[in-house]
Design a protein around this motif. Structure first.
Motif, PDB file in Angstrom:
ATOM      1  N   MET A 141       0.819  -1.207   0.000  1.00 43.73           N
ATOM      2  CA  MET A 141       0.000   0.000   0.000  1.00 43.73           C
ATOM      3  C   MET A 141       0.853   1.257   0.000  1.00 43.73           C
ATOM      4  SD  MET A 141      -3.333  -0.892   2.354  1.00 43.73           S
ATOM      5  CE  MET A 141      -4.173   0.601   1.834  1.00 43.73           C
ATOM      6  N   VAL A 142       1.962   1.225   0.722  1.00 43.52           N
ATOM      7  CA  VAL A 142       2.865   2.381   0.723  1.00 43.52           C
ATOM      8  C   VAL A 142       3.624   2.452  -0.595  1.00 43.52           C
ATOM      9  CG1 VAL A 142       4.873   3.440   1.855  1.00 43.52           C
ATOM     10  CG2 VAL A 142       3.082   2.352   3.229  1.00 43.52           C
ATOM     11  N   ARG A 143       4.082   1.295  -1.068  1.00 41.47           N
ATOM     12  CA  ARG A 143       4.846   1.233  -2.313  1.00 41.47           C
ATOM     13  C   ARG A 143       4.021   1.711  -3.506  1.00 41.47           C
ATOM     14  NH1 ARG A 143      10.273   0.618  -3.870  1.00 41.47           N
ATOM     15  NH2 ARG A 143      10.351  -0.303  -5.966  1.00 41.47           N
ATOM     16  N   SER A 144       2.734   1.356  -3.524  1.00 47.74           N
ATOM     17  CA  SER A 144       1.868   1.708  -4.647  1.00 47.74           C
ATOM     18  C   SER A 144       1.321   3.128  -4.549  1.00 47.74           C
ATOM     19  CB  SER A 144       0.703   0.719  -4.737  1.00 47.74           C
ATOM     20  OG  SER A 144      -0.112   0.798  -3.584  1.00 47.74           O
ATOM     21  N   GLY A 145       1.529   3.773  -3.415  1.00 45.89           N
ATOM     22  CA  GLY A 145       1.025   5.132  -3.248  1.00 45.89           C
ATOM     23  C   GLY A 145      -0.378   5.205  -2.684  1.00 45.89           C
ATOM     24  N   LEU A 146      -0.977   4.061  -2.358  1.00 41.00           N
ATOM     25  CA  LEU A 146      -2.312   4.077  -1.754  1.00 41.00           C
ATOM     26  C   LEU A 146      -2.287   4.672  -0.353  1.00 41.00           C
ATOM     27  CD1 LEU A 146      -3.737   0.622  -2.882  1.00 41.00           C
ATOM     28  CD2 LEU A 146      -4.432   2.880  -3.678  1.00 41.00           C
ATOM     29  N   THR A 175       0.285   7.146   2.276  1.00 33.99           N
ATOM     30  CA  THR A 175       1.465   7.997   2.370  1.00 33.99           C
ATOM     31  C   THR A 175       2.322   7.552   3.554  1.00 33.99           C
ATOM     32  OG1 THR A 175       0.397   9.617   3.833  1.00 33.99           O
ATOM     33  CG2 THR A 175       0.087   9.899   1.445  1.00 33.99           C
ATOM     34  N   ARG A 176       3.540   8.075   3.603  1.00 34.83           N
ATOM     35  CA  ARG A 176       4.425   7.736   4.716  1.00 34.83           C
ATOM     36  C   ARG A 176       3.889   8.296   6.037  1.00 34.83           C
ATOM     37  NH1 ARG A 176       9.152   5.430   3.296  1.00 34.83           N
ATOM     38  NH2 ARG A 176       9.725   5.494   1.073  1.00 34.83           N
ATOM     39  N   ASP A 177       3.248   9.469   5.979  1.00 34.75           N
ATOM     40  CA  ASP A 177       2.643  10.025   7.190  1.00 34.75           C
ATOM     41  C   ASP A 177       1.522   9.122   7.701  1.00 34.75           C
ATOM     42  OD1 ASP A 177       4.284  12.206   7.409  1.00 34.75           O
ATOM     43  OD2 ASP A 177       2.977  13.551   6.283  1.00 34.75           O
ATOM     44  N   GLU A 178       0.717   8.575   6.764  1.00 31.76           N
ATOM     45  CA  GLU A 178      -0.342   7.661   7.161  1.00 31.76           C
ATOM     46  C   GLU A 178       0.236   6.369   7.729  1.00 31.76           C
ATOM     47  OE1 GLU A 178      -3.695   9.170   3.901  1.00 31.76           O
ATOM     48  OE2 GLU A 178      -2.484   7.390   3.509  1.00 31.76           O
ATOM     49  N   LEU A 179       1.371   5.939   7.196  1.00 32.31           N
ATOM     50  CA  LEU A 179       2.039   4.752   7.736  1.00 32.31           C
ATOM     51  C   LEU A 179       2.445   4.975   9.193  1.00 32.31           C
ATOM     52  CD1 LEU A 179       3.280   1.935   7.427  1.00 32.31           C
ATOM     53  CD2 LEU A 179       5.341   3.037   6.502  1.00 32.31           C
ATOM     54  N   LYS A 180       2.899   6.183   9.510  1.00 36.19           N
ATOM     55  CA  LYS A 180       3.273   6.497  10.893  1.00 36.19           C
ATOM     56  C   LYS A 180       2.060   6.392  11.820  1.00 36.19           C
ATOM     57  CE  LYS A 180       6.899   9.690   9.359  1.00 36.19           C
ATOM     58  NZ  LYS A 180       7.324  11.116   9.284  1.00 36.19           N
ATOM     59  N   VAL A 181       0.909   6.917  11.351  1.00 34.87           N
ATOM     60  CA  VAL A 181      -0.316   6.838  12.146  1.00 34.87           C
ATOM     61  C   VAL A 181      -0.723   5.383  12.349  1.00 34.87           C
ATOM     62  CG1 VAL A 181      -2.762   7.440  12.223  1.00 34.87           C
ATOM     63  CG2 VAL A 181      -1.102   9.103  11.373  1.00 34.87           C
ATOM     64  N   ILE A 182      -0.658   4.590  11.278  1.00 38.39           N
ATOM     65  CA  ILE A 182      -1.047   3.188  11.342  1.00 38.39           C
ATOM     66  C   ILE A 182      -0.127   2.414  12.283  1.00 38.39           C
ATOM     67  CG2 ILE A 182      -1.161   1.058   9.975  1.00 38.39           C
ATOM     68  CD1 ILE A 182      -2.096   2.880   7.631  1.00 38.39           C
TER      69      ILE A 182
END
Length: 263
Positions: A56-61, A63-70
């Motif tokens: 999901m991060v690799r494909s752009g679905l 963002t890195r900021d959303e990854l931090k939240v997750i």
């Protein structure tokens, strides 16, 4: 016809936002029906969740900021799982290498999937908040709701008091979202109830496929008690408050928030 078209568009955006939870539930169902070799089912679930998050991060679905939240939600959820399993609220009866004190590490992704949905829906529906309470009120309220999941095992359960406090604090708050170029608004408290109810439905699906097990489901699966809706409702509120707070901190624009409050 326009109302029907807008409803379909809204449903499509919601479905796209639920991609992570859908993959999670589909994997639970698949691994229940088709035993995978070499590793236990819980271990395969962890691998699937990690691969899904990477894609999901690799494909752009995401963002890195959303990854931090997750990731934050994964840690918060895992801490809650460790405590609840220790207290006997539910259990993970299957074997697995990647288990800590009886809790499989993939379990944190079930909470992370809620954060993934919130982040995705926030971006896709261009969500804005009207009359959002100040952080000095929101942060302690979110902390109190989360801590009550732990404290009620040793003291009185104040979830209903906290629920009443949520209604008071967010009585005038609205969530604004966009579908097909048209802006709509909904009372924030109503959005909490709707999300909590659908997560309760998802919980029934998850327990049916053996994601975890409540004490009354040891001999045979049964419907999760409706009282659990209140627990999920409070958990959704905590999740929403954390995401909303991080979004507002990220924006660093008090003037923009004040304009929305005036509107």
């Amino acid at each position: 016809m326009r109302a029907l078209t807008q409803l379909v568009r809204f449903g499509w955006e919601q479905a796209l936002s639920c991609l992570f939870p859908v993959v999670l539930f589909a994997s639970l169902a698949f691994t229940q029906i088709v035993p995978l070799p070499f590793l236990a089912r819980y271990d395969w679930m962890l691998i699937i969740c990690l691969l899904m998050q990477w894609w999901m991060v690799r494909s752009g679905l995401e963002t890195r900021d959303e990854l931090k939240v997750i990731t934050l939600f994964h840690l918060i959820g895992l801490a809650l799982e460790l405590f609840k399993v220790h207290m006997g609220s539910w259990s993970y009866p299957e074997e697995g290498y990647f288990k800590v004190f009886g809790v499989p590490l993939y379990s944190g992704f079930m909470y992370a999937s809620v954060a993934s949905y919130l982040c995705q829906a926030w971006r896709r529906l261009k969500i804005e908040l009207m009359k959002w309470p100040p952080l000095v009120v929101v942060v302690p309220l979110a902390a109190a709701i989360y801590l009550n999941f732990f404290i009620h095992h040793f003291w009185m359960d104040v979830r209903w008091w906290l629920s009443a406090l949520v209604i008071i604090v967010f009585w005038k708050s609205w969530v604004i979202y966009e579908v097909g170029g048209t802006r709509y608004r909904m009372p924030l408290a109503l959005s909490f109830v709707l999300i909590g109810f659908f997560i309760w439905i998802a919980e029934n699906i998850a327990t049916f496929f053996g994601a975890w097990q409540y004490p009354n489901q040891t001999d045979a699966w049964s419907l999760v008690h409706l009282g659990k809706v209140s627990s999920w409702l409070l958990l959704v509120i905590v999740s929403f408050l954390i995401v909303a707070t991080l979004k507002q901190v990220k924006e660093k624009s008090p003037a923009r928030v004040n304009i929305r409050q005036v509107v």
